[in-house]
Write a protein that holds these residues in place. Structure first.
Motif, PDB file in Angstrom:
ATOM      1  N   THR A 161       0.836  -1.212   0.000  1.00 53.89           N
ATOM      2  CA  THR A 161       0.000   0.000   0.000  1.00 53.89           C
ATOM      3  C   THR A 161       0.867   1.257   0.000  1.00 53.89           C
ATOM      4  O   THR A 161       0.504   2.262  -0.589  1.00 53.89           O
ATOM      5  CB  THR A 161      -0.985  -0.004   1.182  1.00 53.89           C
ATOM      6  OG1 THR A 161      -0.277  -0.348   2.377  1.00 53.89           O
ATOM      7  CG2 THR A 161      -2.107  -0.993   0.960  1.00 53.89           C
ATOM      8  N   GLU A 162       2.041   1.168   0.621  1.00 53.49           N
ATOM      9  CA  GLU A 162       2.957   2.323   0.618  1.00 53.49           C
ATOM     10  C   GLU A 162       3.456   2.624  -0.793  1.00 53.49           C
ATOM     11  O   GLU A 162       3.715   3.777  -1.125  1.00 53.49           O
ATOM     12  CB  GLU A 162       4.169   2.045   1.504  1.00 53.49           C
ATOM     13  CG  GLU A 162       3.902   2.299   2.969  1.00 53.49           C
ATOM     14  CD  GLU A 162       5.072   1.863   3.859  1.00 53.49           C
ATOM     15  OE1 GLU A 162       4.953   2.030   5.067  1.00 53.49           O
ATOM     16  OE2 GLU A 162       6.094   1.341   3.337  1.00 53.49           O
ATOM     17  N   THR A 166      -1.684   7.446  -5.716  1.00 53.54           N
ATOM     18  CA  THR A 166      -3.082   7.820  -5.461  1.00 53.54           C
ATOM     19  C   THR A 166      -3.942   7.419  -6.657  1.00 53.54           C
ATOM     20  O   THR A 166      -3.547   7.622  -7.799  1.00 53.54           O
ATOM     21  CB  THR A 166      -3.193   9.343  -5.228  1.00 53.54           C
ATOM     22  OG1 THR A 166      -2.303   9.680  -4.168  1.00 53.54           O
ATOM     23  CG2 THR A 166      -4.603   9.747  -4.846  1.00 53.54           C
ATOM     24  N   GLY A 167      -5.083   6.830  -6.365  1.00 54.09           N
ATOM     25  CA  GLY A 167      -5.991   6.383  -7.421  1.00 54.09           C
ATOM     26  C   GLY A 167      -5.701   4.966  -7.888  1.00 54.09           C
ATOM     27  O   GLY A 167      -6.427   4.412  -8.699  1.00 54.09           O
ATOM     28  N   SER A 168      -4.634   4.369  -7.358  1.00 57.31           N
ATOM     29  CA  SER A 168      -4.270   3.025  -7.823  1.00 57.31           C
ATOM     30  C   SER A 168      -5.047   1.948  -7.077  1.00 57.31           C
ATOM     31  O   SER A 168      -5.671   2.200  -6.046  1.00 57.31           O
ATOM     32  CB  SER A 168      -2.771   2.802  -7.636  1.00 57.31           C
ATOM     33  OG  SER A 168      -2.471   2.726  -6.260  1.00 57.31           O
ATOM     34  N   ARG A 169      -4.972   0.739  -7.612  1.00 58.22           N
ATOM     35  CA  ARG A 169      -5.697  -0.390  -7.022  1.00 58.22           C
ATOM     36  C   ARG A 169      -4.776  -1.525  -6.677  1.00 58.22           C
ATOM     37  O   ARG A 169      -3.819  -1.790  -7.407  1.00 58.22           O
ATOM     38  CB  ARG A 169      -6.701  -0.953  -8.025  1.00 58.22           C
ATOM     39  CG  ARG A 169      -7.871  -0.060  -8.224  1.00 58.22           C
ATOM     40  CD  ARG A 169      -8.874  -0.753  -9.125  1.00 58.22           C
ATOM     41  NE  ARG A 169     -10.039   0.082  -9.222  1.00 58.22           N
ATOM     42  CZ  ARG A 169     -11.272  -0.360  -9.371  1.00 58.22           C
ATOM     43  NH1 ARG A 169     -11.500  -1.656  -9.492  1.00 58.22           N
ATOM     44  NH2 ARG A 169     -12.283   0.465  -9.433  1.00 58.22           N
ATOM     45  N   LEU A 184      -9.617  -9.361  -2.621  1.00 59.49           N
ATOM     46  CA  LEU A 184      -9.817  -8.029  -2.059  1.00 59.49           C
ATOM     47  C   LEU A 184      -9.373  -7.009  -3.098  1.00 59.49           C
ATOM     48  O   LEU A 184      -8.298  -7.157  -3.697  1.00 59.49           O
ATOM     49  CB  LEU A 184      -8.975  -7.860  -0.789  1.00 59.49           C
ATOM     50  CG  LEU A 184      -8.882  -6.430  -0.233  1.00 59.49           C
ATOM     51  CD1 LEU A 184     -10.215  -5.981   0.353  1.00 59.49           C
ATOM     52  CD2 LEU A 184      -7.781  -6.310   0.817  1.00 59.49           C
ATOM     53  N   VAL A 185     -10.202  -6.001  -3.320  1.00 53.50           N
ATOM     54  CA  VAL A 185      -9.842  -4.895  -4.207  1.00 53.50           C
ATOM     55  C   VAL A 185      -9.741  -3.647  -3.337  1.00 53.50           C
ATOM     56  O   VAL A 185     -10.739  -3.224  -2.749  1.00 53.50           O
ATOM     57  CB  VAL A 185     -10.909  -4.676  -5.312  1.00 53.50           C
ATOM     58  CG1 VAL A 185     -10.474  -3.541  -6.248  1.00 53.50           C
ATOM     59  CG2 VAL A 185     -11.156  -5.956  -6.091  1.00 53.50           C
ATOM     60  N   GLY A 192      -7.916   8.133   1.792  1.00 56.03           N
ATOM     61  CA  GLY A 192      -7.591   6.861   2.464  1.00 56.03           C
ATOM     62  C   GLY A 192      -7.903   5.691   1.547  1.00 56.03           C
ATOM     63  O   GLY A 192      -7.904   5.848   0.327  1.00 56.03           O
ATOM     64  N   PHE A 193      -8.184   4.527   2.131  1.00 60.79           N
ATOM     65  CA  PHE A 193      -8.415   3.330   1.325  1.00 60.79           C
ATOM     66  C   PHE A 193      -9.898   2.966   1.275  1.00 60.79           C
ATOM     67  O   PHE A 193     -10.620   3.131   2.259  1.00 60.79           O
ATOM     68  CB  PHE A 193      -7.623   2.158   1.899  1.00 60.79           C
ATOM     69  CG  PHE A 193      -6.136   2.353   1.768  1.00 60.79           C
ATOM     70  CD1 PHE A 193      -5.498   2.165   0.555  1.00 60.79           C
ATOM     71  CD2 PHE A 193      -5.378   2.758   2.860  1.00 60.79           C
ATOM     72  CE1 PHE A 193      -4.135   2.361   0.424  1.00 60.79           C
ATOM     73  CE2 PHE A 193      -4.013   2.964   2.738  1.00 60.79           C
ATOM     74  CZ  PHE A 193      -3.390   2.767   1.520  1.00 60.79           C
TER      75      PHE A 193
END
Ligand code: SAH
Length: 221
Positions: A161-162, A166-169, A184-185, A192-193
């Motif tokens: 996640t780090e 931004t905006g990525s999956r 999990l998506v 945030g997430f």
């Protein structure tokens, strides 16, 4: 023997489109990538089989439907830099590269990393294959526009996640009970997430550290 294209069209219609994956970019990439090149020679007649196949070292090439579904769930903008954890045969990486993505893929078993790297280069797919522990991601190429984990994880690693922009999956098969995962998506937003859940599935486990080159450690070759 039918050509791969003919076999692929049937595979896509009967296994993938029929189950609701309709993204034409994903389907046409899967029609073009010769899956026969990513399975052991003796399994070539089964390259379009509706399930995972053994690629040695106790590992598998994922079921075609699962490759299609996970790729669709990434909802990739054009030319996205994608981090894949679990190169295996290199097939998933090839599908992403065929779609025009910039792919970095990490594999913990050195012999698999080497053969996937050679295979992808021979077929003309510009994928950066790293022999390493995917639990750590790959900081030199971060941030990524998408992260795809193709082994069963018990948790979402902080490194993944780090290293997301931004905006990525992130798409990851997350263990929900022993022997069963669910996709999990996770979307990284400015606030945030945001999480969503897709299908249940079964993957080989994500293991920490590097794989030993001793077959008994990682299953039969
Ligand atoms: N995407 C592959 C299939 C993946 S099978 C394909 O298209 O063929 C899962 C792979 O993840 C295996 O090759 C396994 O060795 C690898 N793996 C497991 N734990 C890992 C880790 N921590 N880092 C990198 N690769 C890992």
């Amino acid at each position: 023997m039918k050509s791969w294209r003919e076999r692929a069209r049937h595979m896509i219609d009967s296994q993938i489109r029929a189950r609701g994956v309709l993204d034409s970019r994903v389907l046409s990439a899967m029609e073009r990538v010769p899956r026969t090149e990513f399975v052991p020679e003796e399994l070539e007649p089964l390259a379009d089989f509706d399930g995972p196949l053994s690629i040695g070292r106790g590992q598998t090439i994922s079921q075609p439907f699962m490759v299609a579904l996970m790729t669709e769930l990434l909802a990739l903008p054009e030319r996205t830099r994608v981090l894949e954890i679990g190169t295996g045969s290199g097939y998933q990486a090839a599908v992403l590269a065929e779609m025009g993505m910039e792919v970095v893929s990490i594999e913990r078993i050195e012999s698999l990393a080497n053969s996937a790297r050679d295979r992808l280069a021979r077929l003309g797919y510009p994928v950066l294959v790293i022999h390493g522990d995917g639990c750590l991601g790959y900081p030199p190429k971060a941030p990524y526009g998408a992260v795809l984990v193709t082994a069963a994880a018990s948790r979402v690693e902080k490194a993944w996640t780090e290293q997301m922009g931004t905006g990525s999956r992130l798409v990851v098969p997350l263990a929900v009970e022993p022997g069963l995962e669910r996709l999990l998506v996770r979307v990284k937003t400015v606030a945030g997430f945001r999480d969503g859940w897709s299908e249940f599935c079964r993957f080989v486990p994500l293991l920490p550290g590097l794989g030993e080159e001793r077959p008994e450690e990682d299953g039969p070759s």
